[in-house]
Design an enzyme around this catalytic site. Structure first.
Site, PDB file in Angstrom:
ATOM      1  N   CYS A  78       0.843  -1.194   0.000  1.00  0.00           N
ATOM      2  CA  CYS A  78       0.000   0.000   0.000  1.00  0.00           C
ATOM      3  C   CYS A  78       0.880   1.247   0.000  1.00  0.00           C
ATOM      4  CB  CYS A  78      -0.982  -0.004   1.178  1.00  0.00           C
ATOM      5  SG  CYS A  78      -0.343   0.594   2.736  1.00  0.00           S
ATOM      6  N   GLU A  79       0.414   2.241  -0.703  1.00  0.00           N
ATOM      7  CA  GLU A  79       1.194   3.469  -0.816  1.00  0.00           C
ATOM      8  C   GLU A  79       1.126   4.322   0.442  1.00  0.00           C
ATOM      9  OE1 GLU A  79      -1.774   6.497  -3.139  1.00  0.00           O
ATOM     10  OE2 GLU A  79      -0.708   5.018  -4.341  1.00  0.00           O
ATOM     11  N   HIS A  80       0.228   4.010   1.352  1.00  0.00           N
ATOM     12  CA  HIS A  80       0.084   4.815   2.565  1.00  0.00           C
ATOM     13  C   HIS A  80       1.088   4.440   3.652  1.00  0.00           C
ATOM     14  CE1 HIS A  80      -4.233   5.087   0.998  1.00  0.00           C
ATOM     15  NE2 HIS A  80      -3.570   6.145   0.612  1.00  0.00           N
ATOM     16  N   HIS A  81       1.378   3.133   3.807  1.00  0.00           N
ATOM     17  CA  HIS A  81       2.279   2.679   4.865  1.00  0.00           C
ATOM     18  C   HIS A  81       3.437   1.834   4.337  1.00  0.00           C
ATOM     19  CE1 HIS A  81      -1.733   3.147   6.786  1.00  0.00           C
ATOM     20  NE2 HIS A  81      -1.005   3.830   7.653  1.00  0.00           N
ATOM     21  N   GLN A 119      -5.841  -0.722  -3.312  1.00  0.00           N
ATOM     22  CA  GLN A 119      -6.537  -1.827  -3.970  1.00  0.00           C
ATOM     23  C   GLN A 119      -7.596  -1.333  -4.947  1.00  0.00           C
ATOM     24  OE1 GLN A 119      -7.752  -5.006  -1.337  1.00  0.00           O
ATOM     25  NE2 GLN A 119      -9.429  -5.574  -2.679  1.00  0.00           N
ATOM     26  N   HIS A 147      -4.886  -6.784   4.227  1.00  0.00           N
ATOM     27  CA  HIS A 147      -3.963  -5.641   4.305  1.00  0.00           C
ATOM     28  C   HIS A 147      -3.249  -5.647   5.656  1.00  0.00           C
ATOM     29  CE1 HIS A 147      -5.487  -3.325   0.737  1.00  0.00           C
ATOM     30  NE2 HIS A 147      -6.410  -4.258   0.867  1.00  0.00           N
ATOM     31  N   CYS A 149      -1.487  -3.380   6.890  1.00  0.00           N
ATOM     32  CA  CYS A 149      -1.606  -2.104   7.590  1.00  0.00           C
ATOM     33  C   CYS A 149      -2.804  -2.120   8.541  1.00  0.00           C
ATOM     34  CB  CYS A 149      -1.701  -0.933   6.603  1.00  0.00           C
ATOM     35  SG  CYS A 149      -3.088  -1.028   5.462  1.00  0.00           S
TER      36      CYS A 149
END
Length: 188
Positions: A78-81, A119, A147, A149
């Site tokens: 994931c690009e966030h974490h 996703q 996920h 995260c």
């Protein structure tokens, strides 16, 4: 300094910032391993998705029913974490005179999953690439992922699945076709 050397240097600094000693015997080779792993995990940026899809007209001229491939592995970050998410994808389409090599659907998922992702975006990217390459009557994509995260931090809910879908072409207005695709996409 080459990109790989720069990446190894960055991973050494990262280990130090955690309070670790990057010169400790168990960590000496870690920066090189991590740099190599991230190069692999993000190799989708170097691929053109539609170039991966080998299109055939022979064999498709009379076929006008759903073609579905289930259980395509998804491994992404994931690009966030930068945390991993993983699961399976199902792709289905109704050809319009052209078909694609079945293994190429797995390559298409792999291409998009080997980029920093969310996703939801990955699901529509897969569907759009197939629409662009084949101009089919319909395309459906369902992605089910866990996920890390969510599982390993924050709410910490192990085992939850996130399910996303994209329905393009005739799968949007045609309820019977949509129902058939979703029945075929359902896990046994």
């Amino acid at each position: 300094m080459s990109q790989e050397e720069f990446s190894e240097h960055d991973w050494r600094r990262f280990l130090s910032s955690l309070g670790e000693n990057p010169d400790r015997p168990g960590l000496v080779e870690t920066p090189a391993r991590v740099a190599k792993a991230w190069k692999h995990w993000t190799s989708g940026y170097g691929q053109e998705p539609t170039d991966l899809l080998k299109v055939f007209e022979d064999g498709a001229e009379q076929y006008n029913e759903l073609i579905v491939v289930r259980g395509i592995p998804v491994y992404s970050h994931c690009e966030h974490h930068l945390a991993p998410f993983f699961g399976k994808a199902t792709i289905g389409y109704v050809p319009n005179g052209k078909i694609v090599g079945l293994s190429k659907l797995t390559r298409l998922v792999d291409c998009f999953s080997k980029r920093l992702q969310v996703q939801e975006r990955m699901t529509i990217q897969i569907a759009n690439a197939l629409m662009e390459a084949l101009d089919p009557i319909a395309v459906g994509v369902v992605v089910r992922c866990r996920h890390l995260c969510m599982e390993s931090r924050g709410i910490r809910t192990p085992g939850e699945e996130t399910i996303t879908s994209a329905m393009l072409g005739e799968l949007q207005p045609n309820l019977a076709l949509r129902t058939e695709f979703l029945a075929l996409a359902r896990e046994a």
